[in-house]
Design an enzyme around this catalytic site. Sequence first.
Site, PDB file in Angstrom:
ATOM      1  N   GLU A 189     106.041  -2.641  24.319  1.00  0.00           N
ATOM      2  CA  GLU A 189     106.824  -2.372  23.106  1.00  0.00           C
ATOM      3  C   GLU A 189     108.307  -2.155  23.393  1.00  0.00           C
ATOM      4  O   GLU A 189     108.720  -1.052  23.736  1.00  0.00           O
ATOM      5  CB  GLU A 189     106.263  -1.134  22.381  1.00  0.00           C
ATOM      6  CG  GLU A 189     107.041  -0.816  21.092  1.00  0.00           C
ATOM      7  CD  GLU A 189     106.547   0.432  20.347  1.00  0.00           C
ATOM      8  OE1 GLU A 189     105.718   1.183  20.889  1.00  0.00           O
ATOM      9  OE2 GLU A 189     107.003   0.641  19.219  1.00  0.00           O
TER      10      GLU A 189
ATOM     11  N   LYS B  18     104.661  -5.881  21.251  1.00  0.00           N
ATOM     12  CA  LYS B  18     104.910  -5.107  20.025  1.00  0.00           C
ATOM     13  C   LYS B  18     106.421  -4.999  19.827  1.00  0.00           C
ATOM     14  O   LYS B  18     107.047  -4.059  20.302  1.00  0.00           O
ATOM     15  CB  LYS B  18     104.272  -3.720  20.153  1.00  0.00           C
ATOM     16  CG  LYS B  18     104.581  -2.795  18.985  1.00  0.00           C
ATOM     17  CD  LYS B  18     103.654  -1.586  18.965  1.00  0.00           C
ATOM     18  CE  LYS B  18     104.048  -0.629  17.854  1.00  0.00           C
ATOM     19  NZ  LYS B  18     103.020   0.380  17.594  1.00  0.00           N
TER      20      LYS B  18
END
Length: 340
Positions: free
Chosen positions: A178, A220
């Site tokens: 992420e 992500k």
Amino acid sequence: MTIQEELQATISDMVQPGKGILAADESTPTITKRFQAVGIECNESTRRAYRQLLLTTPGVGEFIAGVILFEETLAQQADDGTPLPELARRAGIVPGIKVDKGLTALANAPGDKITQGLDGLAERLAGYKEQGARFAKWRAVYPIGPANPTALGIQTNAEVLARYAAICQEAGIVPIVEPEVLIDGDHGIAQSEAVVEAAQNEVFAALKRHRVRLEYMILKPSMVVPGKACATKASPEEVAERTVRILRRTVPAAVPSVNFLSGGLSPQEASANLNAMNAGYSNLPWLLSFSYARALQEPPMATWQGKAENIGAAQAAFIKRARLNGLAQRGQYQAAMEQD
Ligand code: 13P
């Protein structure tokens, strides 16, 4: 099962059309802030009750394929004694765990942050796996400002994300990588696009250097959006065009799924933007889906208010967001559905 088979089985369970990931991994300080904002007292018992409410929502497994939990939740039990990760599993949801230990200032890069938690990670993963976790999440952040992010910030965060991902795969745990480009500030969408591109380029260079197998990870990222305080807003179509362009430039086709964070977008914006990508672009090599915390949880949290009598209404608010985002994954969401 070999490690590779284990990673593949987790990816197969998590990457499914019409489904996404619920991020319910707020650290204790973060969930305290969110609870306080809607008048809920935050203690071990209310955190447990709230996460049980989410995981026991009837039909949740139809739209949610994975849930990211916080360390505390992994060890908690439902009212009937069932461990919460097991509750997720029974609902058809793969349990995962946030493994980073939060942010600190990055030395010699004023304004930038670096994520902590690599020391002892392999040992911690072994324990989390015993508790039922099959995937992990690590969040790096990139603030946008006149001098940020710095090149040092972009390089160092990429290196740390890649080391985390490699350690996870070695343990048979699928890493969610992420790189979050923050929405705070008055910057325009073009600046956001440039930072997302630079960050993701560097992340994939580092993943390659560390021999991370791209087939067994989930990205992500942030959507390309203007800063929250920017006077010029962007339509879902513009967000989709810029976000897909940068994904095409930076994310190899071997990556199975891209699950966006919501990052401070409203629940409706998060659904509309995801929908515009899936409705407007076909033949993309990755599934484009969601891994939202706030955009899935704001309505149920505000509805619940910590009261048992509100559980049914809160679950209805939650399944509505899950369903609408499931539709957005298929490019079948319409703003009018918000009124249903
Ligand atoms: P938001 O969707 O609220 O940005 O949270 C996603 C997340 O997991 C941040 O790490």
